[in-house]
Design a protein around this motif. Structure first.
Motif, PDB file in Angstrom:
ATOM      1  N   LYS A 427       0.846  -1.202   0.000  1.00  0.00           N
ATOM      2  CA  LYS A 427       0.000   0.000   0.000  1.00  0.00           C
ATOM      3  C   LYS A 427       0.877   1.246   0.000  1.00  0.00           C
ATOM      4  CE  LYS A 427      -3.538  -2.551   2.509  1.00  0.00           C
ATOM      5  NZ  LYS A 427      -4.343  -2.663   3.735  1.00  0.00           N
ATOM      6  N   GLU A 429       2.417   4.639  -1.500  1.00  0.00           N
ATOM      7  CA  GLU A 429       1.993   5.771  -2.324  1.00  0.00           C
ATOM      8  C   GLU A 429       3.144   6.766  -2.456  1.00  0.00           C
ATOM      9  OE1 GLU A 429      -1.887   7.432  -1.200  1.00  0.00           O
ATOM     10  OE2 GLU A 429      -2.046   5.763   0.219  1.00  0.00           O
ATOM     11  N   LYS A 431       4.091  10.496  -3.099  1.00  0.00           N
ATOM     12  CA  LYS A 431       3.374  11.764  -2.976  1.00  0.00           C
ATOM     13  C   LYS A 431       4.275  12.940  -3.360  1.00  0.00           C
ATOM     14  CE  LYS A 431      -0.685  10.627  -1.031  1.00  0.00           C
ATOM     15  NZ  LYS A 431      -2.013  11.064  -1.513  1.00  0.00           N
ATOM     16  N   ARG A 650      -0.903   2.008   5.674  1.00  0.00           N
ATOM     17  CA  ARG A 650      -0.287   2.308   4.378  1.00  0.00           C
ATOM     18  C   ARG A 650       1.018   3.050   4.629  1.00  0.00           C
ATOM     19  NH1 ARG A 650      -2.593   7.806   2.132  1.00  0.00           N
ATOM     20  NH2 ARG A 650      -3.601   8.685   3.972  1.00  0.00           N
TER      21      ARG A 650
END
Length: 684
Positions: A427, A429, A431, A650
């Motif tokens: 999970k 990400e 950014k 996450r």
């Protein structure tokens, strides 16, 4: 009962490859090898594939797919090959494509591409369904989907092939091959073929993501899906198709040999000599084996002269000629030797390249299987999925060592596949960040060493300039506090309107004005290495890294009380090198491998399964206004997000995290201080 009606069309063979088909015992396959084999070698490979498939009890999509994959590896088929295959069992059609292989499907008036690339699928059949097994070469020969539909639409396979034959394709059909299979209730005759001499398919075999799929691009209502999704219905009819062998081709018509006409051999004789007056005589010619005798002519005989031909060479010309002959022989020998060496070296390199490509494809197949299994297992067994991910990474590392600097595009493709799967499992990400505030606006030489946030105020410690900056988060207005004691401070804290700095060697100081401080807590002889300061309800908490302890100083009317130990028992076995703490009624302490939660001095429930063995945690942040705990690592530029029971949710990655001096969160925005600027990252 449904029967398979099969017709094939094979164009001219490729210049350096092979295309062919077979249809037997309800198995239909087209094979196109772009280069690397002779037609004879390619035909033997297809025959071997057919023999292997027919000898196995194939009854499921998985068995059909595995059988094809194993045989392709066993036969050492050159890298650039394409395949489309079908298995017809009990009213279900199992299909598979590899490389540039393509399968089209017709049901009633609906027609569209079913699948291409490295995919497999299955579905129930209806009467007059038609499957077209081919390669991407079909677009060069026939055209795009509407053109292919026009050829196949509502025609029987034999009629489709006949229409193609009437088109009289030339060079564009080289390497083209198609197999048309229609399923209906009428028994099928022998398969019909159109075979061209000399016919190649341009395809690339990657063996990537070999798992059942339903092509999203198909607009027709085709029932193809994974086998597991097909409901077993005893009411459905069971089918057995006729056995067909499409390997043979139509032989050309036999033309009887032409016998040359017989020439009469009767000898011809000259006409008889007639004495007497000349008169008209019609004489029949008489054949004789001797030529007619001509009367002698009075031609004077020329004297016969005997001529002897002589030749001569000058000595130096003879030497030059011998030298030239020797040079030609030497040059010829050198050329032959060079050709021999080139052939040997090139042949070795070609074989080595083929073996290397085969190795890459085998590793890629193995890695894809592990990653697919990891994605399937992640929901119920994250640890097992991560173990498979680790194995895939190790296989890639081993492959990199084997290939050295070669096969970079293949290695990069496999690495990207691993990264994508890892991001899904963990999970993860990535950014982007934006600048929120720059201390250079106040002092271009400002250099922050630590940051502290509370109740809308961002406090930044600048040892070099002996200054503490207090920034209003909403108004972005800045206040400055300057004192000599700041130069030795390591941490800063703010509670209501009271500003504190921590000197690990001297104690805790409080600013009484913008330029003056007073000591409120003396350094204790029991202190080891004080790593952090936190204030909660006016009480001061100090984290001792060396002694693995938290010292608590209760606020009193005259300052602070004596030192007390926050922990109710020794925590040295639980914490290793604690570096940061934060309080929201419970106390959270960060060490490199974990975050530990304490309530009233005792450990509280906070079990976290991190996606990596060593998260290398730098600091931790939470407060009573947010529902998550944020553990951040400058080493990996990652923030791990957990709920307040420790359950992993996450992770966020961003390059700016590597430079972080401190991180805090306000509602759904993360703030990162890098020593001079404050940046923001949106968490939602």
């Amino acid at each position: 009962m449904l029967y398979a009606h099969v017709a094939s069309y094979t164009g001219k063979q490729p210049h350096a490859g092979y295309v062919g088909t077979f249809a037997e015992q309800d198995i239909f396959v087209i094979l196109a090898i772009e280069e690397g084999v002779t037609p004879e070698e390619g035909k033997k490979m297809l025959e071997s594939l057919k023999t292997a498939l027919l000898s196995q009890p194939l009854a499921t999509l998985e068995s059909f797919e595995n059988a094809i994959s194993q045989q392709m590896l066993r036969l050492n088929v050159p890298a650039h090959f394409s395949l489309a295959g079908g298995l017809f069992k009990e009213k279900i059609l199992y299909v598979k494509t590899v490389g540039a292989g393509e399968i089209y499907f017709r049901r009633s008036k609906d027609f569209d591409k079913l699948m291409d690339g490295d995919k497999s699928a299955s579905g129930y059949l209806q009467e007059f369904d038609c499957a077209v097994l081919t390669t991407s070469k079909i677009h060069e020969v026939i055209g795009e989907n509407p053109d292919i539909k026009a050829f196949v639409d509502l025609y029987a396979p034999q009629d489709v092939v006949e229409r193609m034959e009437n088109e009289e394709y030339t060079e564009e059909e080289r390497g083209f091959v198609s197999l048309f299979v229609e399923f209906n209730s009428e028994p099928a005759d022998e398969p019909y073929h159109v075979l061209r001499e000399e016919k190649t398919v341009e395809a690339t075999y990657t063996m990537d993501e070999m798992k059942p799929v339903v092509p999203a691009s198909s607009s027709a209502s085709f029932p193809f899906q994974t086998v597991e999704e097909i409901d077993d219905d005893p009411e459905k009819e069971t089918f057995i198709t006729d056995k067909h062998d499409t390997e043979s081709s139509v032989a050309p018509p036999t033309v009887p040999p032409v016998t040359p006409p017989t020439i009469p051999t009767t000898p011809i004789s000259p006409p008889p000599v007639i004495e007497g007056p000349l008169q008209s005589v019609e004489a029949e010619p008489v054949l004789s084996s001797e030529p007619p005798t001509l009367p002698p002519q009075n031609v004077p005989a020329a004297p016969v002269t005997s001529v002897e031909k002589k030749s001569f060479k000058l000595p130096f010309l003879s030497s030059l000629e011998n030298l030239r002959t020797k040079k030609i022989a030497v040059i010829a020998a050198v050329i032959i030797f060079a050709i021999l060496i080139w052939s040997v070296v090139f042949g070795y390199q070609r074989r080595a390249e083929a073996q290397l490509q085969q190795r890459v494809e085998a590793v890629e197949m193995s890695i894809n299987e592990k990653l697919t299994q990891a994605e399937d297992d992640a929901i119920i067994d994250l640890d097992g999925a991560l173990a498979l991910l680790t194995e895939a990474k190790q296989e890639l590392d081993d492959l990199k060592k084997e290939v050295g600097g070669k096969k970079q595009s293949d290695v990069e493709r496999i690495a990207k596949r691993i990264q994508t799967t890892e991001a899904t499992l963990l999970k993860k990400e990535e950014k982007a960040y934006e600048e929120f505030y720059d201390l250079a606006l106040e002092n271009e030489k400002a250099k922050g060493d630590a940051v502290y946030y509370t109740d809308g105020s961002i406090v930044m410690l600048d040892q070099q300039n002996k200054t503490v900056y207090v920034l209003d988060q909403e108004q972005k207005s800045l206040d400055k506090y300057t004192a000599a004691e700041v130069s030795a401070a390591s941490r800063v804290a703010l509670y209501e309107d009271k500003l504190y700095i921590l000197n690990p060697d001297a104690g805790v100081f409080e600013f009484t004005s913008e330029t003056k401080t007073k000591k409120v807590i003396d350094a204790d002889s029991d202190w080891g290495s004080i790593a952090d300061i936190e204030i909660y309800n006016g009480n001061i908490y100090l984290l001792d890294e060396d002694n693995v302890a938290i010292y608590k100083y209760l606020v009193t009317a005259n300052g602070f009380g004596d030192i007390t130990d926050y922990f109710v028992e020794d925590q040295s076995a639980v914490l290793t090198k604690p570096s940061d703490l934060v309080i929201d009624s419970s106390v959270y302490v960060a060490s490199p491998d974990s975050v530990v939660k304490y309530t009233q001095g005792a450990t509280d429930e906070f079990e976290t399964t991190y996606p990596v063995d060593s998260p290398a945690i730098t600091g931790v942040y939470t407060d009573s206004e947010i529902e998550q705990v944020y553990a951040w690592s400058t080493q990996t530029a990652t923030v791990y997000i957990m709920d307040k029971n420790g359950t992993y949710e996450r992770q966020i990655q961003s390059g700016i995290i590597k430079k972080a001096k401190g991180i805090f969160v306000i509602e759904s925005v993360m703030y990162i201080f890098d020593g001079q600027k404050i940046y923001t990252i949106l968490l939602n």
